[in-house]
Design an enzyme around this catalytic site. Structure first.
Site, PDB file in Angstrom:
ATOM      1  N   SER A 157      45.861  36.031  49.295  1.00 27.33           N
ATOM      2  CA  SER A 157      46.018  36.159  47.931  1.00 27.33           C
ATOM      3  C   SER A 157      47.479  36.931  47.577  1.00 27.33           C
ATOM      4  O   SER A 157      48.344  36.736  48.100  1.00 27.33           O
ATOM      5  CB  SER A 157      44.937  36.624  47.042  1.00 27.33           C
ATOM      6  OG  SER A 157      44.999  36.280  45.875  1.00 27.33           O
ATOM      7  N   ARG A 227      36.926  39.503  34.321  1.00 22.78           N
ATOM      8  CA  ARG A 227      36.371  39.560  35.545  1.00 22.78           C
ATOM      9  C   ARG A 227      35.576  38.196  35.768  1.00 22.78           C
ATOM     10  O   ARG A 227      35.754  37.514  36.805  1.00 22.78           O
ATOM     11  CB  ARG A 227      35.640  40.708  35.866  1.00 22.78           C
ATOM     12  CG  ARG A 227      35.119  40.821  37.341  1.00 22.78           C
ATOM     13  CD  ARG A 227      36.220  40.695  38.381  1.00 22.78           C
ATOM     14  NE  ARG A 227      35.666  41.040  39.673  1.00 22.78           N
ATOM     15  CZ  ARG A 227      36.336  40.956  40.828  1.00 22.78           C
ATOM     16  NH1 ARG A 227      37.618  40.669  40.805  1.00 22.78           N
ATOM     17  NH2 ARG A 227      35.768  41.476  42.127  1.00 22.78           N
ATOM     18  N   ASP A 322      39.514  26.249  48.277  1.00 20.09           N
ATOM     19  CA  ASP A 322      40.062  27.440  47.404  1.00 20.09           C
ATOM     20  C   ASP A 322      40.941  26.349  46.513  1.00 20.09           C
ATOM     21  O   ASP A 322      41.947  25.657  46.880  1.00 20.09           O
ATOM     22  CB  ASP A 322      41.157  28.166  48.304  1.00 20.09           C
ATOM     23  CG  ASP A 322      41.899  29.280  47.514  1.00 20.09           C
ATOM     24  OD1 ASP A 322      41.840  28.976  46.248  1.00 20.09           O
ATOM     25  OD2 ASP A 322      42.736  29.957  48.161  1.00 20.09           O
ATOM     26  N   HIS A 355      38.292  30.531  47.044  1.00 20.20           N
ATOM     27  CA  HIS A 355      39.375  31.579  47.353  1.00 20.20           C
ATOM     28  C   HIS A 355      38.994  32.602  47.980  1.00 20.20           C
ATOM     29  O   HIS A 355      39.427  33.384  48.724  1.00 20.20           O
ATOM     30  CB  HIS A 355      40.157  32.113  46.001  1.00 20.20           C
ATOM     31  CG  HIS A 355      41.153  33.035  46.227  1.00 20.20           C
ATOM     32  ND1 HIS A 355      42.389  32.344  46.915  1.00 20.20           N
ATOM     33  CD2 HIS A 355      41.298  34.171  45.543  1.00 20.20           C
ATOM     34  CE1 HIS A 355      43.269  33.297  46.545  1.00 20.20           C
ATOM     35  NE2 HIS A 355      42.581  34.407  46.036  1.00 20.20           N
ATOM     36  N   ASP A 356      37.574  33.376  47.751  1.00 24.63           N
ATOM     37  CA  ASP A 356      36.802  34.470  48.480  1.00 24.63           C
ATOM     38  C   ASP A 356      36.868  34.303  49.972  1.00 24.63           C
ATOM     39  O   ASP A 356      36.519  35.266  50.600  1.00 24.63           O
ATOM     40  CB  ASP A 356      35.696  34.490  47.815  1.00 24.63           C
ATOM     41  CG  ASP A 356      35.626  35.628  46.607  1.00 24.63           C
ATOM     42  OD1 ASP A 356      36.671  36.151  46.390  1.00 24.63           O
ATOM     43  OD2 ASP A 356      34.562  36.005  46.172  1.00 24.63           O
TER      44      ASP A 356
END
Lengths: 385, 198
Positions: A157, A227, A322, A355-356
């Site tokens: 990232s 968040r 992602d 994405h994680d």
């Protein structure tokens, strides 16, 4: 080392602090007269000092990438799945360095540090950092640790952007880079999400224009919202769906606005936890660094021209689901590297985790990344893989 | 190394910049890099192949050949190699154009459907040939565009592409006079080296 740790864990690690007394000129025009970086190392530096691997962290990351700070700490570092003895980034082979970037809130000089000129916290006056600034500060750390050239600079990232920047700014100091789940620049949509997160923080009545510390306040609500928004972009529709579906916390609809769906509960929990452990000014600054990163920008949008100084081979990894930094963004980077005639390898790893995925165990990812890292080590030692 | 790859290996000049489409585990590229100072990239979709390439230090890109070679500029390299992939492509003819766009020359190896064993299979059993080079049943084969040695030569003529070299490979008939005399009949694998233009 406690016997309760898994055998492939680096065990208990102790963060260290490096102090830099000579000024660091920043992209914004300001200068940091002195600064500190908190970092951890895993594994041992070889006699030739040729086996160092630098880990660059993402938006909310820090120096604690692997192992445990205490014998009874429950959760290991953020990339423990990939760093350790026998793991992909094998600490039996490599000397791994992981730091908290400048502007961070985990021990490196940042908004919560004292401004030596005022004797007061920097707060919102802490300079807005760029990826290039971070890389320069990381090079200082390498100098201090006696590392002339990294065997690899690795990041996911925002960390991948730093790896990219290393290959452009210090080509002679990196032998390999791995750019994972990253992008050569943010899209308008990415910036838009960041701006919503920033607005959530800045409009919190406890934010006090960034001087919340002076008011003994924390803009918890803003951080929580930031968040929650960010977290949605880290997951895929599929991973959210399979994890929470439309499950309710109770067995009926309540026709109200309290938490009803499990996904609401999850996001609120993520937001709450984050709001007590992360600094608002740091979050703002990190999202700006993301927005500003655009090496092609100085070359009329020509990424291949921006990558002209690169001398090391690239490994580019994306993940199928992602959508924050979609595979197409990684392919843009790959195409530019090809146009520039650089050595590059690319894989789009099959994962449902969005994405994680770059943080999570995945056989395909581990096989490919592991193969790449073993080859890097073989190059150092001169042995056949 | 596979027999067709050994022949191709010999055809590739020192210091060439090459692209290997469907590079598998990178055996050919790694050998060329080590002994002939060849540089380049492999394209592959199998993750195990990709991992093997990375272990050998071969630059490998996960890329589906049916999506074309749009990320490579004209004349990006000296030579494009494609072994055992022509027959699985959606448009083999378009790929030939693409290959000759990114390099002036290319080498293509594919199973020759007119190989005598395939002919016998079809003629006497009346069923789709299954052999060492065509191991799949008709219903699960990835091979959607099977062709013959002659077919490919005709495609080259139609496109105005020059055939520089041609050969056939087969474990039994390699170098045998029958395959040199009648490649379309006795060649199990067809290998062409072609050049852009006439």
């Amino acid at each position: 080392m406690s016997a309760s740790f898994p055998s492939d864990s680096v065990g208990v690690v102790t963060p260290q602090i490096a102090t830099f007394e000579s000024p660091l000129a920043l992209a914004c025009g300001k200068t940091l007269e002195r600064f500190e970086l908190v970092y951890e190392t895993y594994g041992a530096l070889n006699a030739e000092r040729s086996n160092a691997v630098l880990i660059c962290h993402a938006l909310s990351g820090h120096h604690h990438a692997a192992g445990y700070h205490t014998a009874d700490e429950r959760k290991p570092g953020w990339w423990d799945a990939y760093i350790g003895p026998g793991k992909v980034i094998d600490t039996d082979r490599f000397f791994v360095i992981s730091l908290n970037n400048l502007g961070g809130c985990h021990g490196s000089t940042g908004p919560a540090s004292l401004n030596p000129q005022t004797g007061h916290q920097w707060g919102p006056t802490f300079p807005v950092m760029t990826v290039a600034d971070w890389v320069h500060s990381q090079a200082r750390l390498a100098d201090q640790l006696g590392i002339e050239r990294f065997a690899a600079v690795v990041g996911g990232s925002l960390g991948g952007m730093q790896a990219m920047q290393w290959s452009i700014a210090y080509p002679e100091r990196v032998a390999n880079v791995a750019v994972i789940a990253a992008t050569p620049r943010l899209s308008a949509q990415n910036i838009a999400f960041n701006e919503v997160a920033r607005q959530a923080i800045r409009s919190d009545s406890d934010f006090h224009d960034g001087w919340y510390a002076d008011h003994d306040a924390i803009p918890k609500l803003g951080l929580k919202l930031a968040r929650m928004i960010g977290h949605i972009t880290y997951l895929s529709e599929h991973s959210m769906g399979s994890r929470f579906g439309r499950d309710l916390r109770s067995d009926q609809l309540n026709f109200g606005y309290d938490v009803e769906f499990q996904v609401e509960s999850y996001l609120r929990h993520q937001g709450d936890t984050f709001s007590t452990r992360f600094d608002a000014n740091t979050y703002l600054l990190m999202t700006k660094a993301l927005d500003y990163f655009d090496p092609a920008g100085q070359h009329g949008g020509d990424l291949a021209a921006a990558l002209a100084p690169v001398t090391c081979p690239y490994l580019v990894v994306s993940f199928t689901t992602d959508w924050r930094f979609a595979p197409a963004r990684s392919r843009e980077l790959v195409s530019a590297l090809l146009r520039a005639g650089k050595a590059v390898s690319y894989i789009n790893v099959d994962s449902p985790h969005g994405h994680d995925a770059f943080l999570l165990p995945n056989d395909q990812y581990e096989a490919v990344f592991g193969s790449y890292m073993r080859r890097i080590h073989a190059d150092i030692t001169g042995e056949a893989v | 190394m596979r027999a067709d790859l050994e022949l191709i290996y010999d055809w590739i000049p020192d210091d060439a910049r090459i692209l290997d489409l469907g590079c598998g585990d990178g055996t050919l590229l790694a050998a060329l890099a080590r002994h002939k100072n060849v540089t380049g990239y492999g394209l592959e979709i199998d993750p195990e192949g990709i991992a093997a390439c990375l272990g050998r230090g071969v630059n490998v890109l996960e890329q589906n050949l049916d999506d074309g070679l749009g990320n490579f500029v004209d004349d990006a390299c000296d030579l494009v190699i494609m072994t055992q992939a022509l027959q699985v492509l959606r448009r083999p003819d378009a790929m030939l154009d693409e290959m000759l766009r990114v390099a002036p020359e290319c080498i293509i190896a594919f199973p020759n459907f007119a190989y005598w064993k395939h002919r016998l299979h079809l003629t006497f059993r009346g069923r789709m040939p299954v052999s060492r080079s065509l191991p799949h049943a008709w219903y699960d084969t990835p091979n959607i565009h099977l062709s013959t040695f002659q077919d490919f030569a005709q495609l080259c003529r139609d496109k105005g592409v020059t055939i520089v070299d041609e050969a056939v490979g087969s474990a039994e008939h390699e170098g045998h006079w029958t395959s040199r005399l009648w490649p379309n009949l006795f060649g199990e694998t067809a290998i062409f080296r072609v050049r852009r233009g006439r």
